[in-house]
Design an enzyme around this catalytic site. Structure first.
Site, mmCIF file in Angstrom:
data_model
loop_
_atom_site.group_PDB
_atom_site.id
_atom_site.type_symbol
_atom_site.label_atom_id
_atom_site.label_comp_id
_atom_site.label_asym_id
_atom_site.label_seq_id
_atom_site.Cartn_x
_atom_site.Cartn_y
_atom_site.Cartn_z
ATOM 1 N N GLU A 261 0.764 -1.109 0.026
ATOM 2 C CA GLU A 261 0.090 -0.037 0.144
ATOM 3 C C GLU A 261 0.849 1.269 -0.006
ATOM 4 O O GLU A 261 1.917 1.294 0.579
ATOM 5 C CB GLU A 261 -0.831 -0.020 1.303
ATOM 6 C CG GLU A 261 -1.976 -1.142 1.324
ATOM 7 C CD GLU A 261 -2.700 -1.263 2.591
ATOM 8 O OE1 GLU A 261 -2.313 -0.493 3.447
ATOM 9 O OE2 GLU A 261 -3.511 -2.197 2.774
ATOM 10 N N HIS A 280 -7.601 1.102 2.727
ATOM 11 C CA HIS A 280 -7.492 0.454 4.120
ATOM 12 C C HIS A 280 -7.998 1.576 5.339
ATOM 13 O O HIS A 280 -7.106 2.077 6.089
ATOM 14 C CB HIS A 280 -5.897 0.356 4.391
ATOM 15 C CG HIS A 280 -5.451 -0.706 5.391
ATOM 16 N ND1 HIS A 280 -4.403 -1.135 5.626
ATOM 17 C CD2 HIS A 280 -6.184 -1.130 6.572
ATOM 18 C CE1 HIS A 280 -4.205 -2.214 6.392
ATOM 19 N NE2 HIS A 280 -5.360 -2.040 7.158
#
Length: 328
Positions: A261, A280
């Site tokens: 990420e 997220h």
């Protein structure tokens, strides 16, 4: 002298900060939130505690922080902390007490509904001046939802989906209590995948669960099924999932977590509109952030002031052999 606490982010919710300050802690934050800034902070200041968010706490960083007495996760996952190194140095690693569970569960169901009714793609079509009412969706009532790992979040997702009218089947080899009313149990992951129209993942990332959903498992899922992951990105083989959706075997997927990420511009998910993604942020609600901050702060104060840990939240119980802390 104040106890020194480092938050590996730019801020922490006010209730958690207030709790730490009342306990005599001086709290520092990362201005930029980078790995290099974290390393410099740990090497330049003798912090007693670290409240860890997304940045990795490697063995080298733990080695460089000899005053460190506790690592408190701002969340329930802990794969970004070198547990072996922390245990070696007698440092307890504690997770938050699930205060963000309701918010994560709500997002999981929201992603599932978005995929099943094609909400994001239909929204994009309208904005492109296309009005297509004929695209079919999937009604959840009467279908089966498979919950992988039946902890606090998995149970809450199951409760919400039951109210919609779904049958719930769960798989959790570590579950000690299987008495929840209305829940069927699968003895294997393959059994759950084969029986479910919707599969939602809620397990931690470990050596056993890494890539637990790969090409063979995706092939076992029902044609037209949906996969949801609000747990950890490494649970899923992302290339295989993209291909399973692109081929039409799966209707789509809803994802809040990813192996790396943020996603790269050329990530295969970027070209598959049936995969709905969020960055997220399952626990990023006002209530969840307040609750997690309070839990993380309490874990710090328990260790620094009382010399005790909540055994339920302790990731590395082997640390108790060092006798640096006791259980509450």
């Amino acid at each position: 002298m104040s106890l020194k606490v480092l938050m590996t982010a730019k801020t922490i919710a006010a209730p958690g900060l207030a709790l730490l300050e009342r306990g005599g802690c001086a709290v520092s934050f990362l201005k930029d939130g980078t790995d290099s800034e974290l390393a410099q902070s740990l090497r330049s200041t003798p912090f007693d505690a670290v409240i860890s968010r997304t940045l990795a706490l490697s063995g080298n960083l733990i080695e460089a922080a000899p005053a460190l007495r506790v690592i408190s996760r701002h969340g329930v996952g802990y794969n970004n902390v070198d547990i072996d190194s922390a245990t070696k140095h007698g440092i307890p690693v504690l997770i938050a007490d699930g205060a963000n569970g309701q918010s994560v569960a709500e997002l999981a169901v929201g992603l599932a509904l978005s995929v099943s009714r094609r909400i994001t793609t239909q929204d994009a079509s309208i904005r492109a001046q296309q009005w297509n009412r004929s695209a079919p969706g999937l009604q959840f009532a009467g279908k089966t939802a498979g919950i992988v790992a039946f902890g606090a979040i998995g149970r809450r997702v199951a409760e919400i989906l039951q109210t919609i009218g779904m049958q719930i089947i769960a798989f959790d080899p570590h579950a000690g209590d299987r008495s929840t009313p209305g829940i069927l149990w699968a003895e294997t992951l393959d059994e759950l995948l084969e029986r479910s129209d919707l599969v939602s993942l809620h397990c931690p990332l470990t050596s056993e669960t890494r890539n637990m959903i790969a090409a063979p498992q995706l092939a076992r899922m029902k044609e037209g099924a949906i996969l949801i992951n609000t747990a950890r990105g490494g649970l899923v083989d992302e290339g295989a999932l993209a291909e399973a959706v692109r081929s039409g075997h799966l209707a789509g997927a809803g994802l809040d977590t990813f192996a790396n990420e943020p996603l790269a511009a050329d990530h295969p998910f970027m070209s598959v509109p049936q995969i709905v993604m969020t960055p997220h942020m399952g626990g990023s609600t006002d209530a969840a952030l307040d609750g997690v901050a309070i839990s993380a702060a309490r874990n710090v104060l328990d260790v620094l002031i009382e010399g005790k840990v909540d055994r339920r939240l302790l990731v590395n119980p082997a640390v108790l052999k060092h006798r640096t802390v006791q259980t509450k």
